[in-house]
Design an enzyme around this catalytic site. Structure first.
Site, PDB file in Angstrom:
ATOM      1  N   ASN A   9       6.006 -12.340  49.900  1.00  0.00           N
ATOM      2  CA  ASN A   9       7.343 -12.793  49.509  1.00  0.00           C
ATOM      3  C   ASN A   9       7.280 -14.312  49.351  1.00  0.00           C
ATOM      4  O   ASN A   9       7.270 -15.028  50.341  1.00  0.00           O
ATOM      5  CB  ASN A   9       8.344 -12.375  50.602  1.00  0.00           C
ATOM      6  CG  ASN A   9       9.734 -12.938  50.362  1.00  0.00           C
ATOM      7  OD1 ASN A   9      10.032 -13.473  49.298  1.00  0.00           O
ATOM      8  ND2 ASN A   9      10.597 -12.810  51.368  1.00  0.00           N
ATOM      9  N   LYS A  11       9.452 -16.309  48.244  1.00  0.00           N
ATOM     10  CA  LYS A  11      10.747 -16.972  48.420  1.00  0.00           C
ATOM     11  C   LYS A  11      10.967 -17.996  47.299  1.00  0.00           C
ATOM     12  O   LYS A  11      10.504 -17.780  46.176  1.00  0.00           O
ATOM     13  CB  LYS A  11      10.840 -17.585  49.823  1.00  0.00           C
ATOM     14  CG  LYS A  11      10.495 -16.533  50.900  1.00  0.00           C
ATOM     15  CD  LYS A  11      10.807 -16.954  52.294  1.00  0.00           C
ATOM     16  CE  LYS A  11      10.400 -15.834  53.253  1.00  0.00           C
ATOM     17  NZ  LYS A  11      10.718 -16.120  54.638  1.00  0.00           N
ATOM     18  N   HIS A  97      16.794  -8.773  52.598  1.00  0.00           N
ATOM     19  CA  HIS A  97      16.066  -9.768  53.380  1.00  0.00           C
ATOM     20  C   HIS A  97      17.042 -10.569  54.252  1.00  0.00           C
ATOM     21  O   HIS A  97      18.174 -10.843  53.835  1.00  0.00           O
ATOM     22  CB  HIS A  97      15.286 -10.702  52.445  1.00  0.00           C
ATOM     23  CG  HIS A  97      14.316 -11.550  53.200  1.00  0.00           C
ATOM     24  ND1 HIS A  97      14.702 -12.687  53.866  1.00  0.00           N
ATOM     25  CD2 HIS A  97      12.992 -11.390  53.442  1.00  0.00           C
ATOM     26  CE1 HIS A  97      13.641 -13.205  54.471  1.00  0.00           C
ATOM     27  NE2 HIS A  97      12.589 -12.434  54.232  1.00  0.00           N
ATOM     28  N   GLU A  99      17.304 -13.588  54.886  1.00  0.00           N
ATOM     29  CA  GLU A  99      17.837 -14.810  54.268  1.00  0.00           C
ATOM     30  C   GLU A  99      18.968 -14.473  53.293  1.00  0.00           C
ATOM     31  O   GLU A  99      19.940 -15.228  53.169  1.00  0.00           O
ATOM     32  CB  GLU A  99      16.694 -15.577  53.573  1.00  0.00           C
ATOM     33  CG  GLU A  99      15.755 -16.193  54.608  1.00  0.00           C
ATOM     34  CD  GLU A  99      14.306 -16.274  54.192  1.00  0.00           C
ATOM     35  OE1 GLU A  99      14.004 -16.186  52.992  1.00  0.00           O
ATOM     36  OE2 GLU A  99      13.451 -16.421  55.093  1.00  0.00           O
ATOM     37  N   GLU A 169      11.752  -6.722  59.967  1.00  0.00           N
ATOM     38  CA  GLU A 169      11.483  -8.145  60.146  1.00  0.00           C
ATOM     39  C   GLU A 169      12.451  -8.715  61.188  1.00  0.00           C
ATOM     40  O   GLU A 169      13.598  -9.045  60.860  1.00  0.00           O
ATOM     41  CB  GLU A 169      11.675  -8.897  58.830  1.00  0.00           C
ATOM     42  CG  GLU A 169      10.791  -8.411  57.712  1.00  0.00           C
ATOM     43  CD  GLU A 169      10.659  -9.458  56.611  1.00  0.00           C
ATOM     44  OE1 GLU A 169       9.544  -9.928  56.410  1.00  0.00           O
ATOM     45  OE2 GLU A 169      11.672  -9.814  55.989  1.00  0.00           O
ATOM     46  N   GLY A 175       9.329 -17.061  59.717  1.00  0.00           N
ATOM     47  CA  GLY A 175       9.126 -18.486  59.465  1.00  0.00           C
ATOM     48  C   GLY A 175       9.085 -19.336  60.715  1.00  0.00           C
ATOM     49  O   GLY A 175       9.169 -20.564  60.644  1.00  0.00           O
ATOM     50  N   SER A 215       6.020 -14.011  60.479  1.00  0.00           N
ATOM     51  CA  SER A 215       4.879 -14.814  60.942  1.00  0.00           C
ATOM     52  C   SER A 215       3.572 -14.034  61.030  1.00  0.00           C
ATOM     53  O   SER A 215       2.783 -14.253  61.946  1.00  0.00           O
ATOM     54  CB  SER A 215       5.221 -15.495  62.280  1.00  0.00           C
ATOM     55  OG  SER A 215       6.316 -16.374  62.121  1.00  0.00           O
TER      56      SER A 215
END
Ligand code: PGA
Length: 253
Positions: A9, A11, A97, A99, A169, A175, A215
């Protein structure tokens, strides 16, 4: 046999030249994959066409989108639809996701519509979900994850689940460099598979690929992917470096 999948991904990273280079470098090395292994990159939508063109010349590299709008077309400035993705020969899309949930306020009701629109266009959905740190700390993580699945996906038929890949996730691991331990990942993945099994039965649950994200790096991928209910990973930061991404792909076996 379940598919094992590593998906990158990207991003909102990489300009056009960088996206081309990274795709070419991955495509060059990838070669033939074992039958049950898949490798995918999910670039920003502006690069999809370029990346898909390079991938189409190579063996084994698939391309997915990071998001799409739920409507077929219309006055939605800045958005892209499932049909548009399909017309560029894109067959997969990430939905849900964390985000998107956090910064763009996507909730289960909206995600349900997006999932339906993707499936109507025969796109595979890589559905992302996971608990926040406070929810793990107050021990509601299993409940939270179950509700995320139920609210966005349990209206589907068992047949439609053949086009669903799950990506668990935990938000606290994305991250942050703080990955879930292999035991934490396995415990949650086993919970997810059994939750799907209770609703949809053995064949659906046994075929379902459940990826871990948060991560994942070359030094922890093999141990995480070695867990019985972990079928690969969704990779953010480490998917932007050719060697790291390829090392994570190699950890799938
Ligand atoms: P990360 O991101 O690997 O950088 O933690 C994972 C993701 O957001 O899919």
């Amino acid at each position: 046999m379940r598919n094992r999948i590593v998906a990158g991904n990207w991003k909102m990273n990489l300009d056009h030249a960088q996206a081309k280079t990274l795709t070419q470098e991955i495509a060059q090395v990838l070669g033939d994959l074992p039958q049950n292994q898949r490798v995918m990159v999910c670039p920003p939508s502006i690069h999809l066409n370029t990346v898909a063109a390079i991938a189409s010349e190579a063996d084994g590299l698939e391309v997915g989108a990071q998001n799409m709008h739920q409507a077929a077309s219309g006055a939605y400035t800045g958005e892209i639809s499932a049909g548009m993705l399909k017309s560029y020969d894109i067959h997969s899309v990430l939905l849900g996701h964390s985000e998107r949930r956090e910064y763009f306020h996507e909730d289960s009701a909206l995600l349900r519509q997006k999932v339906d629109a993707a499936l109507e266009n025969s796109l595979e959905v890589i559905f992302c979900f996971g608990e926040q740190l406070a929810q793990r700390e107050n021990d509601t993580h299993f409940e939270v994850v179950s509700a995320q699945l139920k609210d966005a996906l349990f209206h589907l038929t068992a047949d439609q689940w053949s086009k669903i890949v799950l990506a668990y996730e935990p938000v606290w691991a994305i991250g942050t460099g703080r990955t879930a331990t292999p035991e934490q990942a396995q415990e949650m993945h086993a919970h997810i598979r059994s939750f799907v099994r209770d609703q949809y039965g053995d064949s659906c649950a046994d075929q379902l690929s459940i990826l871990y994200g948060g991560s994942v790096k070359p030094n922890n991928a093999a141990e995480i992917f070695g867990q019985p209910d972990v079928d690969g990973g969704l990779i953010g930061g480490a998917s932007l470096k050719t060697e790291d991404f390829l090392a994570i792909v190699a950890a799938m076996k």
